[in-house]
Write an enzyme that holds these catalytic residues in place. Sequence first.
Site, short mmCIF file in Angstrom:
data_model
loop_
_atom_site.label_atom_id
_atom_site.label_comp_id
_atom_site.label_asym_id
_atom_site.label_seq_id
_atom_site.Cartn_x
_atom_site.Cartn_y
_atom_site.Cartn_z
N LYS A 180 0.44 4.06 6.22
CA LYS A 180 -0.34 5.03 6.26
C LYS A 180 0.17 6.42 5.79
O LYS A 180 0.56 7.12 6.63
CB LYS A 180 -1.98 5.22 5.92
N SER A 236 0.85 -1.19 -0.35
CA SER A 236 0.10 0.36 -0.25
C SER A 236 1.25 1.57 -0.39
O SER A 236 0.45 2.32 -0.40
CB SER A 236 -1.23 -0.29 1.29
#
Length: 211
Positions: free
Chosen positions: A169, A131
């Site tokens: 993230k 990610s």
Amino acid sequence: MYLDLTEKQVLILEFIKSQIILKGYPPAVREICTAVGLRSTSTVHSHLNKLEKLGYIRKDPTKPRAIEVLERSKVNDVSGANQEIIELPLVGQITAGEPILAQQNIEEYIPFPASLVKGSNNFVLRVKGESMINAGILDEDYVVVDKKNTALNSQIVVALINGESATVKRFFKEGNLIRLQPENDFMEPIMLNDSEVEIVGIVTGVFRVIK
């Protein structure tokens, strides 16, 4: 202490030194790109040329990885005998309600040059998944995390979602919502209420083992 260098040039120089002390040889240009968050190898070459011009390194253009750290940079030398080495805990899992650095969560301790570690309460986490590939953080990479419970917009964080799963993230606070933004063009952001997200720490570095 490097008054004639930019922030990126300092990061590149310190990364080269750290790789020499950890591996015994300097990093490849692609590895430097990833370590300091640059996408272009030509930009790294430009910084290396500047470091050479200022007398911090010497390159051998006929050989790959042939970068020698010169005496001038040894005022801040991480390859010298006096360089402080600290050991950071590699955390195997992050669980809600349990101290991150609880002994049962620590898999091993990894040595780092102290000059490369920001903050005083750090740990290492192994990344799972793709990610964050656009930020140079790949599957099975290791991230150095400064343990904090708050973050600024656009910082890369380790966050606990609903007290269960930990994720790496980019953090954005948007009103009463938190956006956890992946750095992957094929993945969607995660939108959560403020109460559903617990910031565990700020990512300050990344490294990988070349197999």
